[in-house]
Design a protein around this motif. Sequence first.
Motif, PDB file in Angstrom:
ATOM      1  N   THR A  69       0.804  -1.224   0.000  1.00  0.00           N
ATOM      2  CA  THR A  69       0.000   0.000   0.000  1.00  0.00           C
ATOM      3  C   THR A  69       0.838   1.275   0.000  1.00  0.00           C
ATOM      4  OG1 THR A  69      -0.176  -0.072   2.413  1.00  0.00           O
ATOM      5  CG2 THR A  69      -1.949  -1.108   1.146  1.00  0.00           C
ATOM      6  N   THR A  70       2.148   1.154   0.167  1.00  0.00           N
ATOM      7  CA  THR A  70       2.978   2.352   0.225  1.00  0.00           C
ATOM      8  C   THR A  70       4.040   2.422  -0.868  1.00  0.00           C
ATOM      9  OG1 THR A  70       4.490   1.284   1.782  1.00  0.00           O
ATOM     10  CG2 THR A  70       2.690   2.592   2.715  1.00  0.00           C
ATOM     11  N   SER A  71       4.172   1.387  -1.654  1.00  0.00           N
ATOM     12  CA  SER A  71       5.254   1.319  -2.646  1.00  0.00           C
ATOM     13  C   SER A  71       4.762   1.672  -4.038  1.00  0.00           C
ATOM     14  CB  SER A  71       5.838  -0.087  -2.675  1.00  0.00           C
ATOM     15  OG  SER A  71       6.354  -0.422  -1.419  1.00  0.00           O
ATOM     16  N   GLY A  72       5.718   1.760  -4.933  1.00  0.00           N
ATOM     17  CA  GLY A  72       5.418   1.967  -6.343  1.00  0.00           C
ATOM     18  C   GLY A  72       4.881   0.692  -6.979  1.00  0.00           C
ATOM     19  N   ARG A  73       4.614   0.767  -8.264  1.00  0.00           N
ATOM     20  CA  ARG A  73       3.940  -0.319  -8.980  1.00  0.00           C
ATOM     21  C   ARG A  73       4.679  -1.651  -8.896  1.00  0.00           C
ATOM     22  NH1 ARG A  73       4.342  -2.020 -14.183  1.00  0.00           N
ATOM     23  NH2 ARG A  73       5.699  -0.276 -14.677  1.00  0.00           N
ATOM     24  N   ILE A  74       5.976  -1.669  -9.167  1.00  0.00           N
ATOM     25  CA  ILE A  74       6.713  -2.934  -9.196  1.00  0.00           C
ATOM     26  C   ILE A  74       6.805  -3.545  -7.799  1.00  0.00           C
ATOM     27  CG2 ILE A  74       8.968  -3.973  -9.660  1.00  0.00           C
ATOM     28  CD1 ILE A  74       9.240  -1.919 -11.952  1.00  0.00           C
ATOM     29  N   ALA A  75       7.174  -2.747  -6.810  1.00  0.00           N
ATOM     30  CA  ALA A  75       7.264  -3.248  -5.439  1.00  0.00           C
ATOM     31  C   ALA A  75       5.894  -3.684  -4.928  1.00  0.00           C
ATOM     32  CB  ALA A  75       7.857  -2.186  -4.527  1.00  0.00           C
ATOM     33  N   ARG A  76       4.836  -3.001  -5.385  1.00  0.00           N
ATOM     34  CA  ARG A  76       3.489  -3.390  -4.976  1.00  0.00           C
ATOM     35  C   ARG A  76       3.177  -4.801  -5.449  1.00  0.00           C
ATOM     36  NH1 ARG A  76       0.529   0.609  -7.146  1.00  0.00           N
ATOM     37  NH2 ARG A  76       0.929   1.796  -5.276  1.00  0.00           N
ATOM     38  N   TRP A  77       3.515  -5.104  -6.712  1.00  0.00           N
ATOM     39  CA  TRP A  77       3.218  -6.440  -7.234  1.00  0.00           C
ATOM     40  C   TRP A  77       4.063  -7.508  -6.550  1.00  0.00           C
ATOM     41  CZ3 TRP A  77      -0.959  -8.019  -9.319  1.00  0.00           C
ATOM     42  CH2 TRP A  77      -1.779  -7.111  -9.995  1.00  0.00           C
ATOM     43  N   VAL A  78       5.304  -7.184  -6.221  1.00  0.00           N
ATOM     44  CA  VAL A  78       6.134  -8.135  -5.476  1.00  0.00           C
ATOM     45  C   VAL A  78       5.510  -8.399  -4.105  1.00  0.00           C
ATOM     46  CG1 VAL A  78       8.391  -8.451  -4.386  1.00  0.00           C
ATOM     47  CG2 VAL A  78       8.256  -7.544  -6.704  1.00  0.00           C
ATOM     48  N   SER A  79       5.029  -7.354  -3.458  1.00  0.00           N
ATOM     49  CA  SER A  79       4.407  -7.489  -2.140  1.00  0.00           C
ATOM     50  C   SER A  79       3.112  -8.284  -2.216  1.00  0.00           C
ATOM     51  CB  SER A  79       4.135  -6.107  -1.543  1.00  0.00           C
ATOM     52  OG  SER A  79       5.338  -5.387  -1.406  1.00  0.00           O
ATOM     53  N   ILE A  80       2.321  -8.039  -3.241  1.00  0.00           N
ATOM     54  CA  ILE A  80       1.072  -8.789  -3.407  1.00  0.00           C
ATOM     55  C   ILE A  80       1.375 -10.267  -3.632  1.00  0.00           C
ATOM     56  CG2 ILE A  80      -0.909  -9.152  -4.934  1.00  0.00           C
ATOM     57  CD1 ILE A  80      -0.942  -6.066  -5.327  1.00  0.00           C
ATOM     58  N   LEU A  81       2.383 -10.561  -4.443  1.00  0.00           N
ATOM     59  CA  LEU A  81       2.768 -11.959  -4.658  1.00  0.00           C
ATOM     60  C   LEU A  81       3.250 -12.597  -3.359  1.00  0.00           C
ATOM     61  CD1 LEU A  81       4.531 -11.761  -8.135  1.00  0.00           C
ATOM     62  CD2 LEU A  81       2.292 -12.755  -7.600  1.00  0.00           C
ATOM     63  N   ALA A  82       3.946 -11.823  -2.526  1.00  0.00           N
ATOM     64  CA  ALA A  82       4.378 -12.337  -1.223  1.00  0.00           C
ATOM     65  C   ALA A  82       3.168 -12.650  -0.343  1.00  0.00           C
ATOM     66  CB  ALA A  82       5.293 -11.326  -0.536  1.00  0.00           C
ATOM     67  N   MET A  83       2.162 -11.773  -0.363  1.00  0.00           N
ATOM     68  CA  MET A  83       0.951 -12.034   0.419  1.00  0.00           C
ATOM     69  C   MET A  83       0.265 -13.315  -0.046  1.00  0.00           C
ATOM     70  SD  MET A  83      -0.503  -8.106   0.550  1.00  0.00           S
ATOM     71  CE  MET A  83      -2.115  -8.520   1.181  1.00  0.00           C
ATOM     72  N   ILE A  84       0.172 -13.489  -1.350  1.00  0.00           N
ATOM     73  CA  ILE A  84      -0.457 -14.697  -1.892  1.00  0.00           C
ATOM     74  C   ILE A  84       0.363 -15.927  -1.516  1.00  0.00           C
ATOM     75  CG2 ILE A  84      -1.044 -15.898  -4.037  1.00  0.00           C
ATOM     76  CD1 ILE A  84      -1.704 -13.075  -5.198  1.00  0.00           C
ATOM     77  N   GLY A  85       1.689 -15.819  -1.637  1.00  0.00           N
ATOM     78  CA  GLY A  85       2.552 -16.941  -1.277  1.00  0.00           C
ATOM     79  C   GLY A  85       2.414 -17.327   0.182  1.00  0.00           C
ATOM     80  N   VAL A  86       2.348 -16.335   1.066  1.00  0.00           N
ATOM     81  CA  VAL A  86       2.178 -16.612   2.490  1.00  0.00           C
ATOM     82  C   VAL A  86       0.832 -17.294   2.741  1.00  0.00           C
ATOM     83  CG1 VAL A  86       1.818 -15.540   4.752  1.00  0.00           C
ATOM     84  CG2 VAL A  86       3.732 -14.826   3.319  1.00  0.00           C
ATOM     85  N   GLY A  87      -0.231 -16.782   2.128  1.00  0.00           N
ATOM     86  CA  GLY A  87      -1.549 -17.384   2.318  1.00  0.00           C
ATOM     87  C   GLY A  87      -1.583 -18.836   1.887  1.00  0.00           C
ATOM     88  N   VAL A  88      -1.047 -19.112   0.712  1.00  0.00           N
ATOM     89  CA  VAL A  88      -1.021 -20.489   0.208  1.00  0.00           C
ATOM     90  C   VAL A  88      -0.125 -21.351   1.091  1.00  0.00           C
ATOM     91  CG1 VAL A  88      -0.307 -21.923  -1.745  1.00  0.00           C
ATOM     92  CG2 VAL A  88      -1.605 -19.829  -2.149  1.00  0.00           C
ATOM     93  N   GLY A  89       1.020 -20.810   1.521  1.00  0.00           N
ATOM     94  CA  GLY A  89       1.931 -21.561   2.379  1.00  0.00           C
ATOM     95  C   GLY A  89       1.317 -21.931   3.713  1.00  0.00           C
ATOM     96  N   VAL A  90       0.613 -21.002   4.333  1.00  0.00           N
ATOM     97  CA  VAL A  90      -0.022 -21.288   5.623  1.00  0.00           C
ATOM     98  C   VAL A  90      -1.112 -22.341   5.460  1.00  0.00           C
ATOM     99  CG1 VAL A  90      -1.459 -20.296   7.451  1.00  0.00           C
ATOM    100  CG2 VAL A  90       0.583 -19.088   6.673  1.00  0.00           C
ATOM    101  N   ILE A  91      -1.877 -22.247   4.386  1.00  0.00           N
ATOM    102  CA  ILE A  91      -2.905 -23.266   4.144  1.00  0.00           C
ATOM    103  C   ILE A  91      -2.259 -24.633   3.975  1.00  0.00           C
ATOM    104  CG2 ILE A  91      -4.629 -24.069   2.478  1.00  0.00           C
ATOM    105  CD1 ILE A  91      -5.360 -21.074   2.070  1.00  0.00           C
ATOM    106  N   ALA A  92      -1.170 -24.716   3.202  1.00  0.00           N
ATOM    107  CA  ALA A  92      -0.493 -25.991   2.978  1.00  0.00           C
ATOM    108  C   ALA A  92       0.065 -26.564   4.281  1.00  0.00           C
ATOM    109  CB  ALA A  92       0.618 -25.819   1.949  1.00  0.00           C
TER     110      ALA A  92
END
Length: 195
Positions: A69-92
């Motif tokens: 929510t505070t970064s530019g476009r590229i860092a935002r997408w990296v952060s969103i992918l990290a959020m998705i990765g964490v969510g999937v990882g915790v479920i697994a």
Amino acid sequence: MSMLTRKPVVVLLAIAAGIIMLAAGRADWISGTVDGPAGPMQASAVGTDAAPGLAGLALVAMAAAVAATTSGRIARWVSILAMIGVGVGVIALSVRAVLSAPAVLGVVAAEGSGTTGTLEATGSASAWPWVAVIGAVVLLLAAVGAVLGGSRWGALGGKYERPTGDDPTQAGGARGERVDSDWDRVTRGDDPSVD
């Protein structure tokens, strides 16, 4: 859906998800009996032992939401992918703890007793792994909000960047004339607040 795409909502959802996952990690996920050297004994495994890395993932989730929510476009997408990765990882990790509860308990008990490998164990999972899954789902919901709303968000430092136009070192004066911006005046050592 528009409420979900707002920056504060995304951050609050991710923080709530992280808190849920951290709380779940402190509770007993698996309990049962382990065949130790002295015979059968009662044993249990907390979430951070049954799902190694759970606490770290929860902290990464919260940090990634703030970065998204505070970064530019590229860092935002990296952060969103990290959020998705964490969510999937915790479920697994959570589903693994539920489906392989005796094996996970045997490994945790062996580590606790100072031996390597695993001990023979019987056990079952509590509801806490599913609480961690709920936290992961909330995090994935925050990631969806970031994906849908992120294209309209500006970076945190965007309002401090130089103005764009014919000459980025010039700003419009009171009557439309071109004058140096306050930022450029400060850079040269001139204090615009004493004018």
